[in-house]
Design a protein around this motif. Sequence first.
Motif, PDB file in Angstrom:
ATOM      1  N   ASN A 147      86.347 114.440 -60.009  1.00  0.00           N
ATOM      2  CA  ASN A 147      85.378 115.460 -60.760  1.00  0.00           C
ATOM      3  C   ASN A 147      84.918 116.398 -59.728  1.00  0.00           C
ATOM      4  O   ASN A 147      83.873 115.751 -58.746  1.00  0.00           O
ATOM      5  CB  ASN A 147      84.709 115.041 -61.701  1.00  0.00           C
ATOM      6  CG  ASN A 147      83.754 115.974 -62.590  1.00  0.00           C
ATOM      7  OD1 ASN A 147      82.838 116.463 -61.646  1.00  0.00           O
ATOM      8  ND2 ASN A 147      84.068 116.183 -63.784  1.00  0.00           N
ATOM      9  N   SER A 149      82.396 118.280 -59.558  1.00  0.00           N
ATOM     10  CA  SER A 149      80.962 118.518 -59.453  1.00  0.00           C
ATOM     11  C   SER A 149      80.277 117.112 -59.079  1.00  0.00           C
ATOM     12  O   SER A 149      79.363 116.991 -58.459  1.00  0.00           O
ATOM     13  CB  SER A 149      80.493 118.678 -60.912  1.00  0.00           C
ATOM     14  OG  SER A 149      80.960 119.952 -61.412  1.00  0.00           O
ATOM     15  N   VAL A 150      80.778 116.116 -59.260  1.00  0.00           N
ATOM     16  CA  VAL A 150      80.629 114.776 -59.072  1.00  0.00           C
ATOM     17  C   VAL A 150      80.669 114.639 -57.568  1.00  0.00           C
ATOM     18  O   VAL A 150      79.727 114.256 -57.012  1.00  0.00           O
ATOM     19  CB  VAL A 150      81.345 113.625 -59.583  1.00  0.00           C
ATOM     20  CG1 VAL A 150      80.935 112.190 -59.097  1.00  0.00           C
ATOM     21  CG2 VAL A 150      80.997 113.544 -61.343  1.00  0.00           C
ATOM     22  N   ALA A 151      81.717 114.809 -56.865  1.00  0.00           N
ATOM     23  CA  ALA A 151      82.069 115.175 -55.557  1.00  0.00           C
ATOM     24  C   ALA A 151      80.946 116.064 -54.954  1.00  0.00           C
ATOM     25  O   ALA A 151      80.431 115.371 -53.868  1.00  0.00           O
ATOM     26  CB  ALA A 151      83.283 115.643 -55.248  1.00  0.00           C
ATOM     27  N   PHE A 153      77.848 116.886 -55.888  1.00  0.00           N
ATOM     28  CA  PHE A 153      76.244 116.430 -55.967  1.00  0.00           C
ATOM     29  C   PHE A 153      76.515 115.263 -55.205  1.00  0.00           C
ATOM     30  O   PHE A 153      75.586 114.598 -54.639  1.00  0.00           O
ATOM     31  CB  PHE A 153      76.003 116.227 -57.462  1.00  0.00           C
ATOM     32  CG  PHE A 153      75.782 117.377 -57.959  1.00  0.00           C
ATOM     33  CD1 PHE A 153      74.672 118.413 -57.505  1.00  0.00           C
ATOM     34  CD2 PHE A 153      76.365 117.831 -59.054  1.00  0.00           C
ATOM     35  CE1 PHE A 153      74.511 119.522 -58.122  1.00  0.00           C
ATOM     36  CE2 PHE A 153      76.103 119.025 -59.703  1.00  0.00           C
ATOM     37  CZ  PHE A 153      75.146 119.949 -59.159  1.00  0.00           C
ATOM     38  N   THR A 154      77.382 114.185 -55.137  1.00  0.00           N
ATOM     39  CA  THR A 154      77.293 113.058 -54.225  1.00  0.00           C
ATOM     40  C   THR A 154      77.337 113.401 -52.681  1.00  0.00           C
ATOM     41  O   THR A 154      76.544 112.619 -52.291  1.00  0.00           O
ATOM     42  CB  THR A 154      78.904 112.307 -54.609  1.00  0.00           C
ATOM     43  OG1 THR A 154      78.912 111.992 -55.884  1.00  0.00           O
ATOM     44  CG2 THR A 154      78.724 111.245 -53.773  1.00  0.00           C
ATOM     45  N   SER A 157      73.733 115.016 -52.022  1.00  0.00           N
ATOM     46  CA  SER A 157      72.718 113.990 -52.215  1.00  0.00           C
ATOM     47  C   SER A 157      72.791 113.121 -51.161  1.00  0.00           C
ATOM     48  O   SER A 157      71.718 112.660 -50.434  1.00  0.00           O
ATOM     49  CB  SER A 157      72.795 113.553 -53.602  1.00  0.00           C
ATOM     50  OG  SER A 157      71.807 112.542 -53.755  1.00  0.00           O
ATOM     51  N   ALA A 158      74.023 112.785 -50.469  1.00  0.00           N
ATOM     52  CA  ALA A 158      74.172 111.633 -49.585  1.00  0.00           C
ATOM     53  C   ALA A 158      73.487 112.352 -48.330  1.00  0.00           C
ATOM     54  O   ALA A 158      73.154 111.384 -47.460  1.00  0.00           O
ATOM     55  CB  ALA A 158      75.825 111.720 -49.374  1.00  0.00           C
ATOM     56  N   VAL A 159      73.437 113.475 -48.039  1.00  0.00           N
ATOM     57  CA  VAL A 159      73.113 113.968 -46.476  1.00  0.00           C
ATOM     58  C   VAL A 159      71.524 114.278 -46.807  1.00  0.00           C
ATOM     59  O   VAL A 159      70.990 114.374 -45.881  1.00  0.00           O
ATOM     60  CB  VAL A 159      73.700 115.194 -46.157  1.00  0.00           C
ATOM     61  CG1 VAL A 159      75.257 114.836 -46.083  1.00  0.00           C
ATOM     62  CG2 VAL A 159      73.691 116.100 -47.192  1.00  0.00           C
ATOM     63  N   ARG A 160      70.854 114.388 -47.943  1.00  0.00           N
ATOM     64  CA  ARG A 160      69.311 114.816 -48.124  1.00  0.00           C
ATOM     65  C   ARG A 160      68.341 113.850 -47.384  1.00  0.00           C
ATOM     66  O   ARG A 160      67.333 114.216 -46.925  1.00  0.00           O
ATOM     67  CB  ARG A 160      68.881 114.859 -49.505  1.00  0.00           C
ATOM     68  CG  ARG A 160      69.244 116.202 -50.122  1.00  0.00           C
ATOM     69  CD  ARG A 160      68.474 116.584 -51.357  1.00  0.00           C
ATOM     70  NE  ARG A 160      67.311 116.656 -51.309  1.00  0.00           N
ATOM     71  CZ  ARG A 160      66.460 117.134 -52.431  1.00  0.00           C
ATOM     72  NH1 ARG A 160      67.119 117.471 -53.641  1.00  0.00           N
ATOM     73  NH2 ARG A 160      65.095 117.036 -52.091  1.00  0.00           N
ATOM     74  N   LEU A 185      81.650 110.246 -45.884  1.00  0.00           N
ATOM     75  CA  LEU A 185      82.144 111.264 -47.006  1.00  0.00           C
ATOM     76  C   LEU A 185      83.477 112.012 -46.891  1.00  0.00           C
ATOM     77  O   LEU A 185      84.252 111.886 -48.035  1.00  0.00           O
ATOM     78  CB  LEU A 185      81.027 112.283 -46.983  1.00  0.00           C
ATOM     79  CG  LEU A 185      79.513 111.960 -47.438  1.00  0.00           C
ATOM     80  CD1 LEU A 185      78.642 112.960 -46.970  1.00  0.00           C
ATOM     81  CD2 LEU A 185      79.575 111.108 -48.344  1.00  0.00           C
ATOM     82  N   LEU A 189      86.799 111.067 -49.547  1.00  0.00           N
ATOM     83  CA  LEU A 189      87.368 112.602 -50.420  1.00  0.00           C
ATOM     84  C   LEU A 189      88.760 112.397 -49.948  1.00  0.00           C
ATOM     85  O   LEU A 189      89.657 112.655 -50.894  1.00  0.00           O
ATOM     86  CB  LEU A 189      86.710 113.537 -50.147  1.00  0.00           C
ATOM     87  CG  LEU A 189      86.685 114.645 -51.040  1.00  0.00           C
ATOM     88  CD1 LEU A 189      86.032 114.072 -52.583  1.00  0.00           C
ATOM     89  CD2 LEU A 189      85.723 115.851 -50.550  1.00  0.00           C
TER      90      LEU A 189
END
Lengths: 192, 192
Positions: A147, A149-151, A153-154, A157-160, A185, A189
């Motif tokens: 999905n 959107s899931v990818a 935000f993942t 968010s992962a880099v935040r 990441l 993917l």
Amino acid sequence: MNKKLNKRQIILDEAAKLFKLKGFGGTSMRDLAGEVGMEAASMYNHIKSKDEILEHLCFHVSNTYIAQLAEVEQMPGSNGDKLKELLRWHINLMLEDGAAVSVANNDWKYLTDSKLEQFKAARKQYEKGFAALIENGIAAGEFRPVNASVALFTILSAVRWVELWYRPGRGVTAQELEEDIMAILLNGLAKN
Amino acid sequence: MNKKLNKRQIILDEAAKLFKLKGFGGTSMRDLAGEVGMEAASMYNHIKSKDEILEHLCFHVSNTYIAQLAEVEQMPGSNGDKLKELLRWHINLMLEDGAAVSVANNDWKYLTDSKLEQFKAARKQYEKGFAALIENGIAAGEFRPVNASVALFTILSAVRWVELWYRPGRGVTAQELEEDIMAILLNGLAKN
């Protein structure tokens, strides 16, 4: 750089650090004047208000992200190549301008009226372009059929945490950090 | 469940939602009493103080994480299998108990004295165990040779948005969400 511009930049940089540390609401113009070593009154020759500083910092970040997206969209290469560049630049901004990114991430909600709407629209534009790269990569069979959107935000968010945690001298160079995050990441993917 | 315990649980659940929405500092015991439909005075038969609620929520989350870690450490299987289970449970807690996780993530800093130290130690213990699984997987040649701290924070950060964004009915089921996130992160770490 002329002296007035230079002074303004110093004020903006110190403001970003203070907002990051104490929050937009917790920082006064008096605190800021103290930090840059100026009288509050003469600081107003360079900066109109706390709101103006917040706007500057938030749009500096969102404009940079959107410019990077536009550049990547023009690039030749696979969707994987484009996503890799976009992610590298995204991480780079956190490494180079972490305090401003932190303010844009956490204090954007204190923007007012049209500025707030403008910022939200800019963020949406960036997310949409980022997601489109993922969707194109899935359609082209380069990426797993997840999905989008899931990818999105993942990945975002992962880099935040970089902005929260990374300091030179923690035993990881900026380059290692960037390469390891991107390896996880982007290989995650990729459809092997 | 006996009636008193049940009432206590309702108070804790409502408190988690209020703290998530308005922050620990922004929520009063009066707000909470209004939300659960009790007189403040009779609420104190079930709950001693706002601090007690915060402690309960934070340690509910940290104890669950640590119990999950202990369980995974006992499991047979590869490091990849173990990490997969740990990550699945980590995401599950956010899906099932999102408000409590949000409080533990954002309001833990309002814990006091020994409780604060205890919570920080618990978090460190979890992160250390999580990182050890990654390190073991790298040593065993299962995972890419990345910096284990970078991988740890990338993974933990990558899943944090779930608690902020996921609502049933957003076009993604909990199961799809979980599978897509795990596909990206675990394949990303795997040495093909």
